[in-house]
Design an enzyme around this catalytic site. Structure first.
Site, PDB file in Angstrom:
ATOM      1  N   THR A 167       0.902  -1.154   0.000  1.00  0.00           N
ATOM      2  CA  THR A 167       0.000   0.000   0.000  1.00  0.00           C
ATOM      3  C   THR A 167       0.939   1.202   0.000  1.00  0.00           C
ATOM      4  OG1 THR A 167      -0.087   0.141   2.402  1.00  0.00           O
ATOM      5  CG2 THR A 167      -1.787  -1.197   1.373  1.00  0.00           C
ATOM      6  N   HIS A 168       0.575   2.245  -0.691  1.00  0.00           N
ATOM      7  CA  HIS A 168       1.462   3.408  -0.879  1.00  0.00           C
ATOM      8  C   HIS A 168       2.796   2.997  -1.510  1.00  0.00           C
ATOM      9  CE1 HIS A 168      -1.220   5.412   2.084  1.00  0.00           C
ATOM     10  NE2 HIS A 168      -1.172   4.241   2.672  1.00  0.00           N
ATOM     11  N   SER A 289      18.901  -1.381 -25.150  1.00  0.00           N
ATOM     12  CA  SER A 289      19.267   0.024 -25.280  1.00  0.00           C
ATOM     13  C   SER A 289      20.409   0.121 -26.275  1.00  0.00           C
ATOM     14  CB  SER A 289      19.692   0.554 -23.911  1.00  0.00           C
ATOM     15  OG  SER A 289      20.598   1.621 -24.079  1.00  0.00           O
ATOM     16  N   LYS A 295      20.901  -3.217 -20.436  1.00  0.00           N
ATOM     17  CA  LYS A 295      19.483  -2.885 -20.265  1.00  0.00           C
ATOM     18  C   LYS A 295      18.550  -3.689 -21.135  1.00  0.00           C
ATOM     19  CE  LYS A 295      17.942   1.133 -19.388  1.00  0.00           C
ATOM     20  NZ  LYS A 295      17.596   2.503 -19.729  1.00  0.00           N
ATOM     21  N   GLU A 302       5.441   0.159 -21.222  1.00  0.00           N
ATOM     22  CA  GLU A 302       5.415   1.623 -21.115  1.00  0.00           C
ATOM     23  C   GLU A 302       4.425   2.238 -22.097  1.00  0.00           C
ATOM     24  OE1 GLU A 302       9.777   3.069 -20.166  1.00  0.00           O
ATOM     25  OE2 GLU A 302       9.795   1.364 -21.513  1.00  0.00           O
ATOM     26  N   GLN A 334     -20.421  14.125 -37.367  1.00  0.00           N
ATOM     27  CA  GLN A 334     -19.541  13.372 -38.266  1.00  0.00           C
ATOM     28  C   GLN A 334     -18.178  13.108 -37.599  1.00  0.00           C
ATOM     29  OE1 GLN A 334     -19.513  13.881 -42.649  1.00  0.00           O
ATOM     30  NE2 GLN A 334     -17.597  14.980 -42.288  1.00  0.00           N
TER      31      GLN A 334
HETATM   32  N1  ARG Z   1     -21.081  11.755 -43.290  1.00  0.00           N
HETATM   33  C1  ARG Z   1     -22.136  12.116 -42.429  1.00  0.00           C
HETATM   34  C2  ARG Z   1     -21.780  11.758 -40.988  1.00  0.00           C
HETATM   35  O1  ARG Z   1     -20.936  10.977 -40.787  1.00  0.00           O
HETATM   36  C3  ARG Z   1     -23.394  11.410 -42.823  1.00  0.00           C
HETATM   37  C4  ARG Z   1     -24.640  12.115 -42.440  1.00  0.00           C
HETATM   38  C5  ARG Z   1     -24.768  13.353 -43.199  1.00  0.00           C
HETATM   39  N2  ARG Z   1     -26.052  13.973 -43.044  1.00  0.00           N
HETATM   40  C6  ARG Z   1     -26.303  15.209 -43.461  1.00  0.00           C
HETATM   41  N3  ARG Z   1     -27.474  15.660 -43.265  1.00  0.00           N
HETATM   42  N4  ARG Z   1     -25.395  15.953 -44.034  1.00  0.00           N
HETATM   43  O2  ARG Z   1     -22.344  12.269 -40.036  1.00  0.00           O
END
Ligand code: ARG
Length: 471
Positions: A167-168, A289, A295, A302, A334
């Site tokens: 712990t710690h 290394s 090493k 990591e 999007q």
């Molecule tokens: N490429 C668009 C997206 O990934 C698809 C939907 C687009 N709709 C629109 N009304 N422009 O969100």
């Protein structure tokens, strides 16, 4: 897959360019297009389109012969994409319009009937949900099960291997290495259960919500739901096209999983250091290394430790994209896909690397045992003995043990090496029976409470973990 950027911005977009005099400028095209990344949704896009088309035919919304042509065309497009022959176009913005445009090339005007009663808004929500459900969540579930198997394997081999528990990061009480491995099995088990929970909640079908308000066509959303394996149609069209909770939940599960991985990765970095030497990392997951020949660096561990930052970054990125968006769809959404794809790819790599590292790591039980004996680690056992054998209140026992540790420090020895007469100077009622509890083996063996570290319990826990997680 090749990518063809339209060189001619005068080409008005064929699908929505009706009222535009010129095509979008090159910059507009670049900021607007998502095909560079959403091409990864091609299989789900085609799956959704086929489900939609079959339903339109069944409901007599489009003629059956057009439906057949559409399905054949979509199957052909799937083949073209998978064989690398499909030419993606940035001018066609996204995967939905790339597929539809190719369908028109292949089958002519019948292609135009496919978009009846739907919009790209419900289309993209459906495609993305299918991808998160069937690719992201399934891959994570399978990867975590494999990792648990590797951890349980190490636990089983190390039921009696005693190490210092911390712990710690200060030696606290001895534990068994098997017990320590099983702690991670529990964490990844909860991650798997989060995957399952999130799958249940997300499994509602957005398709047929159309742009935002539903559609006047007599569509059957129950049918498309069934075809695509959704439990039911999403209840509210406005919500269905603008909900990205499912992607956020996935990113949240991914973040928590990455956090668990980073903790194990950090322990491995510590354990394989020259100062600890609890484990040896296999050559497959370490590097040398360039200037220090002695090493062996735990690079994979990591990198896993570090990756959480970028995965939580994906979660934050989508959360901030969604924050404050009015209903229903906005183009901000999007931006939902790249963080999810990134998290999926990098987390998948981390889970695979960790699985390999755990399976291949060599456990140096002697070094663990030696370290477990150092640092007066059985001090609590002495206190417990004073309580149970002499009936001393725990707080008083704590004082006696404090004096005992001080004595051992002055004499430069471990607790179990102190002469009895010296112990009795501190507490006259101490007998030689006390030495039975001062070894690390006695200490772990005594911790038999449910979920405790005693080998006897860990053996049961290994069996239970196999039942719970590997069946
Ligand atoms: N490429 C668009 C997206 O990934 C698809 C939907 C687009 N709709 C629109 N009304 N422009 O969100």
């Amino acid at each position: 897959m090749t990518d063809q950027t339209s060189a001619n911005p005068k080409n008005a977009n064929a699908l929505w360019g009706g009222r535009f005099e010129a095509g979008p400028s090159a910059i507009m095209e670049e900021i607007n297009a998502s095909i560079g990344f959403d091409k990864r949704l091609y299989a789900q896009d085609i799956q959704g389109s086929k489900a939609h088309c079959a339903m339109l035919v069944k409901q007599n919304i489009i003629p059956a012969e057009d439906g057949e042509k559409i399905i054949e065309g979509l199957d052909r497009i799937l083949q073209e994409i998978e064989s690398g022959h499909f030419v993606f176009s940035t001018a066609l913005e996204d995967i939905h319009m790339n597929v539809e445009s190719r369908l028109r090339d292949l089958i002519g005007p019948a292609a135009g009937r496919l978009h009846t009663g739907r919009s790209r808004n419900d289309q993209v929500a459906t495609d993305f949900k299918l991808w998160v459900r069937d690719v992201a969540l399934n891959d994570l579930e399978a990867g975590l099960a494999g990792l648990q198997e590797a951890l349980i394997g190490q636990a089983e081999k190390n039921i009696d291997t005693v190490m210092p528990g911390f712990t710690h990061l200060q030696a606290a009480q001895p534990v068994t290495f098997g017990h320590h491995m099983l702690a991670y099995v529990e964490m990844f088990g909860r991650d798997r259960s989060r995957v399952a929970d999130c799958k249940v909640r997300m499994n509602e079908n957005p398709l047929g919500s159309a742009a935002l308000a539903g559609t006047p066509y007599p569509i059957d959303r129950h049918l498309t739901s069934e075809t695509m394996g959704f439990d039911r149609p999403a209840a509210n069209s406005l919500d269905a096209v603008s909900d990205r909770d499912f992607a956020l939940e996935y990113l949240n599960v991914a973040s928590i999983t990455a956090m668990h991985l980073s903790r194990l990765a950090e322990e491995m970095v510590i354990w394989c250091s020259a100062q600890f030497k609890f484990v040896g990392m296999s050559d497959k997951f370490s590097t040398g290394s360039s200037i220090m020949p002695q090493k062996r660096n735990p690079d994979a561990a990591e990198l896993i430790r570090s990756k959480i930052g970028r995965i939580v970054g994906c979660y934050n990125s989508l959360m901030l994209s969604m924050k404050g968006l009015p209903l229903a769809y906005s183009k901000d959404m999007q931006e939902d896909k790249e963080p999810v794809f990134f998290a999926h790819d990098h987390l998948g790599l981390c889970v695979a690397a960790m699985t390999g590292m755990v399976a291949d790591m060599k456990v140096f039980a002697d070094n663990m045992r030696k370290a477990a004996g150092a640092g007066y680690i059985t001090a609590t056992d002495l206190a417990d003995w004073l309580v149970t054998e002499l009936g001393m209140p725990f707080r008083d026992a704590h004082h006696v043990v404090g004096a005992t540790v001080k004595l051992a420090e002055t004499m430069g020895c471990d607790l179990d090496q102190l002469p009895l007469e010296e112990l009795q100077k501190i507490e006259p009622k101490i007998t030689s029976a006390v030495f039975d509890v001062l070894t690390v083996e006695a200490s772990v063996a005594a911790r038999k409470s449910f979920g405790g570290t005693a080998p006897e319990r860990v053996r049961e826990s290994v069996a239970a973990a196999k039942e719970r997680f590997l069946k």
